[in-house]
Design a protein around this motif. Structure first.
Motif: not given
Ligand code: UD1
Ligand code: CA
Length: 474
Positions: A247-273
């Motif tokens: 969910r977090i990664n989808d939200g970030l990708m929709r806002s323009g962040v490139a996440i190359i491999d969402p399944t191995t990328t762990w981002i806290d809900i508090s992080v801003k990118i």
């Protein structure tokens, strides 16, 4: 009946036995936030006028946590776990209630504000005395099942343990989220009995009571069953964490962040990118971390409470509580520890550890160094394998390096020591005294060449032979 939410009750007194943990179940974290913290965050936009959290197991730690994250909440102590119905009896004890009461469990961290608001709106529109949020699960084992009549209305909820074989076939389950009319709830909550396989007071029995009394009970179906998943053990914790991660990664990708491999990328809900940042595989971004636009993070990088400037790169590195300036470069294999500030365009390269130090604009520590308790000016270069010797065995001391300094490779800067602007140190020096601006410090013994030594002392070796070929003599 009110138009908003008057009371919300979160049930969080359970033991969480199946977690096999010394930490309370609801304090385990997902995406950097406690399980109960997620529930309270989902509730917050509904602005309940009165928020009550029932606590029991590990009362002290849970209460302290609730106080920290939701200071307006009232905690209610349930000394003995006599069931969800008992927990609600206690939560309502002595409360002047009216309007709508939302009840939910503290162990369902994936519920969203959106779903809760929709549920509230549907409940209000239905004018029912009770609404139950239900879902269809691929595997309903363990949940209470929804029994409906021939017209599709809810009759009652039966717990797995009390269900007949036919009832267990039902895959529509009770999510444990309910909305009540306060008067209907208070008049029925004391009528439930312990007449069930667990000998507990079941909140779910209130639904049948209300159904029989006023016929104003409804079940509202939720389309996304993943939102209602509860956590009882560590494998469910991991399952929910993965859903939250996506969910977090989808939200970030929709806002323009490139996440190359969402399944191995762990981002806290508090992080801003920011948009146009790139996160490479195997990276974890935690806590108060912020990443500015066009920065490149990873692969395999961990950032905890780190602020990364625009266009900076952090490659294969581990960084905590640090500031990495615009266009700065870190890694590969750097260890950036708390109190580190890299100014714009600074570089920290391979196998470099930095702690509690400031590295000025454009300054470089490219290879194999330890920088501890230092202030380095701008445009300086720290040669390979330089060590800032900050610890005398008892105390830590600071080193100051000025602007445009050239520290020779393998220098020991024994703190406290100051290297003036534009100064040099010779490679291999052990610097124990301040170096004035513009001078070079040479602090090593002069080199002696003992001619022919190998030919005399290591005769008949390959080295001696090579030396003889090169024209060396004894
Ligand atoms: C409960 C429901 C079940 C539903 C499921 C959804 C009942 C009887 N059953 O079952 O129909 O499908 O939730 O997840 O309500 N708690 C207290 N005090 C208690 C007992 C429980 O505060 O005395 C809290 C727990 O900490 C937990 C919540 O209530 O957060 C639910 O309790 P739990 O024992 O997990 O109920 P389930 O068996 O999951
Ligand atoms: Ca549960």
């Amino acid at each position: 009946m009110g138009s908003g939410l008057d009371i919300a009750i979160v049930l969080a007194a359970g033991e969480g036995t199946r977690m096999k943990s010394s930490t309370s179940k609801v304090l385990h974290t997902i995406a950097g936030r406690s399980i109960v913290g997620h529930v309270l965050a989902a509730l917050a936009p509904l602005s309940p006028k009165d928020l009550r959290v029932v606590v029991g197991a590990q009362r002290e730690s849970v209460e302290a946590h609730i106080k920290e994250i939701a200071s307006h909440a009232t905690t209610v102590f349930q000394a003995e776990r006599n069931g969800t119905g008992h927990a609600v009896q206690l939560a309502l004890d002595g409360v002047k209630v009216g309007g709508n009461v939302l009840i939910l469990a503290g162990d369902t961290p994936l519920l969203t504000s959106f779903t809760l608001q929709e549920f509230l709106d549907a409940h209000i529109a239905s004018k029912n005395d009770v609404s139950v949020l239900t879902a269809q699960l691929p595997d309903p084992t363990g949940y209470g099942r929804i029994i409906r009549d021939e017209f599709g209305g809810i009759i009652r909820i039966v717990e797995e343990r009390d269900a007949s074989e036919d009832e267990r076939e039902i895959d529509e389950i009770n999510t444990g989220v309910y909305l009540f009319n306060a008067e209907a709830l208070t008049s029925s909550i004391h009528k439930i009995s312990k007449n069930n396989s667990q000998g507990e007071l079941y909140l779910t029995d209130v639904i049948a009571l209300i159904k029989n009394e006023s016929n104003k009970a409804g079940a509202i179906f939720s389309n996304d069953y993943t939102e209602t998943l509860g956590i009882n053990d560590r494998s469910q914790l991991a399952e929910c964490a993965a859903i939250m991660r996506d969910r977090i990664n989808d939200g970030l990708m929709r806002s323009g962040v490139a996440i190359i491999d969402p399944t191995t990328t762990w981002i806290d809900i508090s992080v801003k990118i920011e948009a146009d940042a790139t996160i490479h595989p195997g990276s974890g971004l935690y806590g108060k971390t912020t990443v500015a636009k066009s920065a490149v993070i990873g692969p395999r990088t961990t950032l905890t409470d780190v602020s990364v400037g625009c266009c900076a790169t952090v490659l294969e590195s581990h960084c905590t509580a640090a500031t990495i300036g615009d266009n700065a470069n870190v890694g590969p294999f750097s260890f950036i520890r708390p109190g580190t500030v890299l100014a714009a365009g600074a570089k920290v390269g391979a196998y470099v550890e930095v702690k509690n130090s400031t590295i000025g604009e454009g300054s470089k520590v490219p290879h194999l160094s330890y920088v501890g308790d230092a202030t380095i000016g701008s445009g300086s270069n720290i040669g390979a394998a330089t060590i800032f010797v900050n610890y005398d065995g008892v105390d830590k001391h600071r080193t100051v390096v000025g602007d445009e300094v050239r520290i020779g490779s393998d220098t020991m800067l024994v703190a406290p020591v100051t290297i003036g602007d534009g100064a040099y140190t010779a490679a291999g020096s052990v610097i124990t005294e301040d170096v004035p601006a513009g001078s070079i410090a040479v602090a090593r013994s002069k080199q002696r060449n003992i001619l022919g030594w190998v030919l005399r002392k290591r005769a008949k070796t390959a080295s001696a032979e090579a030396a003889r070929k090169a024209g060396a003599t004894e």
